[in-house]
Design a protein around this motif. Structure first.
Motif, PDB file in Angstrom:
ATOM      1  N   LYS A  65      46.379  43.610  72.951  1.00  0.00           N
ATOM      2  CA  LYS A  65      45.507  42.442  72.778  1.00  0.00           C
ATOM      3  C   LYS A  65      44.508  42.421  73.945  1.00  0.00           C
ATOM      4  O   LYS A  65      44.818  42.892  75.034  1.00  0.00           O
ATOM      5  CB  LYS A  65      46.332  41.153  72.808  1.00  0.00           C
ATOM      6  N   PRO A  66      43.323  41.856  73.725  1.00  0.00           N
ATOM      7  CA  PRO A  66      42.360  41.777  74.834  1.00  0.00           C
ATOM      8  C   PRO A  66      42.924  40.981  76.003  1.00  0.00           C
ATOM      9  O   PRO A  66      43.757  40.092  75.814  1.00  0.00           O
ATOM     10  CB  PRO A  66      41.161  41.052  74.215  1.00  0.00           C
ATOM     11  N   ARG A  67      42.478  41.335  77.183  1.00  0.00           N
ATOM     12  CA  ARG A  67      42.910  40.659  78.403  1.00  0.00           C
ATOM     13  C   ARG A  67      42.564  39.189  78.336  1.00  0.00           C
ATOM     14  O   ARG A  67      41.449  38.819  77.982  1.00  0.00           O
ATOM     15  CB  ARG A  67      42.154  41.284  79.583  1.00  0.00           C
TER      16      ARG A  67
ATOM     17  N   LYS B   5      39.785  36.774  82.347  1.00  0.00           N
ATOM     18  CA  LYS B   5      38.592  37.590  82.572  1.00  0.00           C
ATOM     19  C   LYS B   5      38.340  37.703  84.068  1.00  0.00           C
ATOM     20  O   LYS B   5      38.578  36.776  84.836  1.00  0.00           O
ATOM     21  CB  LYS B   5      37.379  36.942  81.893  1.00  0.00           C
ATOM     22  N   SER B   6      37.846  38.882  84.451  1.00  0.00           N
ATOM     23  CA  SER B   6      37.552  39.113  85.855  1.00  0.00           C
ATOM     24  C   SER B   6      36.395  40.109  85.923  1.00  0.00           C
ATOM     25  O   SER B   6      36.337  41.036  85.118  1.00  0.00           O
ATOM     26  CB  SER B   6      38.810  39.643  86.535  1.00  0.00           C
ATOM     27  N   PRO B   7      35.453  39.921  86.841  1.00  0.00           N
ATOM     28  CA  PRO B   7      34.302  40.837  86.876  1.00  0.00           C
ATOM     29  C   PRO B   7      34.678  42.248  87.329  1.00  0.00           C
ATOM     30  O   PRO B   7      34.020  43.221  86.985  1.00  0.00           O
ATOM     31  CB  PRO B   7      33.345  40.173  87.877  1.00  0.00           C
ATOM     32  N   GLN B   8      35.753  42.347  88.100  1.00  0.00           N
ATOM     33  CA  GLN B   8      36.185  43.662  88.592  1.00  0.00           C
ATOM     34  C   GLN B   8      37.693  43.805  88.453  1.00  0.00           C
ATOM     35  O   GLN B   8      38.429  42.860  88.704  1.00  0.00           O
ATOM     36  CB  GLN B   8      35.803  43.822  90.062  1.00  0.00           C
ATOM     37  N   LEU B   9      38.113  44.992  88.058  1.00  0.00           N
ATOM     38  CA  LEU B   9      39.548  45.259  87.934  1.00  0.00           C
ATOM     39  C   LEU B   9      39.898  46.532  88.696  1.00  0.00           C
ATOM     40  O   LEU B   9      39.123  47.490  88.685  1.00  0.00           O
ATOM     41  CB  LEU B   9      39.916  45.433  86.455  1.00  0.00           C
TER      42      LEU B   9
ATOM     43  N   GLN C 282      31.111  51.850  83.116  1.00  0.00           N
ATOM     44  CA  GLN C 282      30.397  51.258  84.245  1.00  0.00           C
ATOM     45  C   GLN C 282      31.361  51.118  85.411  1.00  0.00           C
ATOM     46  O   GLN C 282      32.190  50.202  85.431  1.00  0.00           O
ATOM     47  CB  GLN C 282      29.815  49.899  83.854  1.00  0.00           C
TER      48      GLN C 282
ATOM     49  N   ARG D 158      32.574  48.106  87.591  1.00  0.00           N
ATOM     50  CA  ARG D 158      33.540  47.137  87.065  1.00  0.00           C
ATOM     51  C   ARG D 158      34.973  47.499  87.450  1.00  0.00           C
ATOM     52  O   ARG D 158      35.880  46.681  87.322  1.00  0.00           O
ATOM     53  CB  ARG D 158      33.450  47.089  85.539  1.00  0.00           C
ATOM     54  N   PHE D 159      35.150  48.741  87.833  1.00  0.00           N
ATOM     55  CA  PHE D 159      36.499  49.205  88.168  1.00  0.00           C
ATOM     56  C   PHE D 159      36.583  49.413  89.673  1.00  0.00           C
ATOM     57  O   PHE D 159      36.136  50.432  90.196  1.00  0.00           O
ATOM     58  CB  PHE D 159      36.818  50.497  87.418  1.00  0.00           C
TER      59      PHE D 159
ATOM     60  N   VAL E  24      44.214  48.356  85.532  1.00  0.00           N
ATOM     61  CA  VAL E  24      43.815  49.252  84.448  1.00  0.00           C
ATOM     62  C   VAL E  24      44.388  50.633  84.741  1.00  0.00           C
ATOM     63  O   VAL E  24      44.333  51.089  85.884  1.00  0.00           O
ATOM     64  CB  VAL E  24      42.265  49.357  84.360  1.00  0.00           C
TER      65      VAL E  24
ATOM     66  N   SER F 129      46.342  47.032  81.732  1.00  0.00           N
ATOM     67  CA  SER F 129      45.973  47.574  80.427  1.00  0.00           C
ATOM     68  C   SER F 129      45.998  49.084  80.537  1.00  0.00           C
ATOM     69  O   SER F 129      45.352  49.655  81.411  1.00  0.00           O
ATOM     70  CB  SER F 129      44.575  47.107  80.034  1.00  0.00           C
TER      71      SER F 129
END
Lengths: 178, 225
Positions: free
Chosen positions: B35-37, B40-44, B67, B70-71, B147, B175
């Motif tokens: 399922k989607p996270r 929400k967070s701008p960076q993981l 991108q 984002r990671f 991630v 994820s």
């Protein structure tokens, strides 16, 4: 300029690569008289073998016998250059070598190593052969593949990319899709 | 005598409740997998497992279209016997800095022991598997990624299993993304099969349509190479 063009038209190299593996059966196969005869019949002049970790050393030749000039080495950091200057590539079934060659648009024969225990790599070569991007054979049948191949009928491989994967990952992580 | 019975009853009840809680939690995690996270967070933070050779080449292709800002931070792990992969990751990270995709260093590079080298005997591999698992656990405790990106071979299995256990234990939600190698046309690899069947991977990608027909939960994404 004229010189290089001349040498390009007169020198037609077959580059054999086994990557980092040990694949003596392939090196032996390209070193046989029938394969060499078949290759020179098809107009190739030079045979360059990258033999990796194998122990079988092919017979070097300058090509005086009317057959191909044969040379070999174990490893090189400039495999890409050898691929680029080759007119035909004969490779083991590793995905790295296969796609590097296809991306350069070089005609390719993939030879499957039957001595490997978990031989899933033949799957990829056979699938790509079915899609007419390359020819696929075994060490024993290599000379027949060379005799029968029609390089004109091979289709250019269009490299894929990972954007579909990135899209799904972005969606899953809640990143905006752009 | 009665005291003994009471003791027994409580012990059994305690075990039963614990097992029930673990099963409920496990089912809950499995339900949320894929399922989607939610948060929400701008960076993981991301763990990128490099599998050597063709696996690494495919992973680099994937990274090149993600991108990367984002990671962050990014942790690269490769097998201790593989000296090429981390070098490729270094080159990739340098190019990110040169192209101003990211600012400052946000990547770390690590090596992991492999449980079994090609040709190693099964007896010594019991010991090396234990060692490799302990090492994987140690690295994962340090990284705790949000991630996990992996594409085989076996090196990624202990890391993925630990990431999944962290989810069950509530240590870290992550994820897990697995891309089956382009070399797998008709059958999944053992690593792929494990992550698919045990539902450890949140999203599972295959590069040939034949495989998607066999494993319907997988995404068919075409060739990465």
């Amino acid at each position: 300029m004229g010189d290089t063009e001349d040498s390009v038209t007169s020198k037609r190299t077959v580059f054999v690569t086994v990557g980092t593996t040990c694949f003596d059966a392939l090196v032996k196969a390209v070193d046989t008289l029938e394969v060499k005869q078949e290759l020179s019949r098809r107009g190739y002049t030079h045979l360059l073998i990258q033999m990796g970790r194998g122990t079988y050393e092919p017979t070097k030749s300058l090509g005086e016998d009317g057959l191909l000039a044969v040379d070999y080495f174990t490893f090189s950091s400039s495999i890409a250059d050898h691929l680029r200057s080759a007119s035909l590539v004969i490779s083991h079934a590793g995905s790295g070598s296969i796609f590097e060659t296809l991306r350069l648009g070089k005609p390719l024969i993939v030879v499957v190593n039957e001595d490997l225990m978990d031989n899933h790599q033949s799957e990829l070569a056979e699938e790509l052969a079915e899609r007419k991007h390359l020819y696929c054979g075994r060490p024993q049948t290599l000379h027949q593949v060379i005799a029968r191949m029609d390089l004109e009928s091979l289709l250019r491989y269009h490299p894929g990319d990972a954007t579909p994967v990135a899209k799904i990952i972005n969606k899953c992580l809640g990143f905006p899709d752009d | 005598m009665k005291e003994m019975d009471d003791c027994c009853f409580f012990a059994i009840a305690f075990i039963a409740i614990t097992v029930a809680i673990i099963i409920i939690r496990l089912l809950h995690v499995l339900y949320l997998t894929g399922k989607p996270r939610r948060i929400k967070s701008p960076q993981l933070s991301a763990l990128i497992v490099l599998g050597s050779g063709g696996h690494t080449a495919e992973m680099m292709n994937l990274l090149s279209v993600l991108q990367m800002d984002r990671f962050s931070p990014r942790f690269y792990i490769a097998a201790a016997t593989d000296n090429m992969s981390l070098q490729k990751a270094h080159v990739f990270e340098d190019s990110l800095i040169d192209n101003n995709v990211i600012k400052g260093v946000s990547a770390q590079f690590m090596q992991i022991y492999r449980s079994r080298e090609v040709g190693q005997s099964y007896i010594t591999s019991v010991w090396t598997t234990l060692l490799a698992t302990a090492h994987a656990l140690w690295l994962m405790i340090k990284i705790r990624p949000q991630v996990v990106l992996c594409n085989g071979p076996g090196t990624c299995i202990p890391l993925c299993v630990i990431a999944f256990l962290f989810k069950v234990m509530g240590i870290r939600w992550s994820s897990i993304f697995y891309v089956e190698s382009i070399a797998r046309v008709k059958k999944l690899s053992l690593s792929g099969l494990l992550l698919y069947k045990l539902r450890i991977a949140d999203q599972f990608f295959v590069q040939w349509p034949q495989l998607q027909r066999k494993y319907p939960r997988a995404h068919y994404v075409g060739c990465l190479m």
